[in-house]
Motif scaffolding. Structure first.
Motif: not given
Length: 161
Positions: A125-143
């Motif tokens: 998880i990584c937060s989305i600026p500018p308010k850092q209230q929402k998140v986005q997925a990073v380093d996504v790997t299909i398992t």
């Protein structure tokens, strides 16, 4: 004697000076510093020119080093790909532990395959600026690829699983 220049052997042909209204002028004259009247137009014919703003979503290219470090130190989560559009460049992941769907950008997907609905994935998880209230997925790997579906590689090759 004619008004046209005649070539002389051994020398380059001489052309007569242009005196028409559209002829180029001296670079030091003030008339040459103004653009021609035909070029006075809006550079973009788009009606939305004044309304376009840059995307606030940080991609891998424009994410800060500190945000990348915070995301890589965080715990890995698992979920299922809810949807992903290669042409739009984003999709959503439904977390395994419940909660709201998480945005995923195309630049954050690792691996050989384009995610499809039903694929199991792991992500951070990584937060989305500018308010850092929402998140986005990073380093996504299909398992796990969803069985019985055809998957596409990033190169465009179709593979049955």
């Amino acid at each position: 004697m004619s008004s046209q220049a005649t070539p002389i052997e051994g020398l380059r042909p001489v052309t007569p000076p242009l005196t028409s209204a559209g002829s180029p002028c001296s670079p030091v004259s003030p008339e040459c510093l103004r653009p021609p009247a035909c070029r006075q137009r809006d550079r973009s014919p788009s009606p939305m020119r004044g309304y376009l703003i840059p995307s606030p979503l940080p991609t891998r290219r424009n994410r800060t080093c500190s945000a990348t470090a915070r995301a890589s130190e965080g715990p890995a989560s698992t979920g299922v790909c809810k949807c992903f559009s290669r042409s739009k460049g984003h999709g959503f992941i439904t977390p395994s532990d419940g909660g709201d769907d998480i945005f995923v950008h195309i630049s954050d997907i690792e691996g050989e395959y384009v995610p499809m609905e039903g694929d199991e994935v792991s992500y951070k998880i990584c937060s989305i600026p500018p308010k850092q209230q929402k998140v986005q997925a990073v380093d996504v790997t299909i398992t796990h690829l969803k069985p019985g579906t055809k998957h596409e590689t990033w190169a465009g090759r179709i593979v049955s699983s």
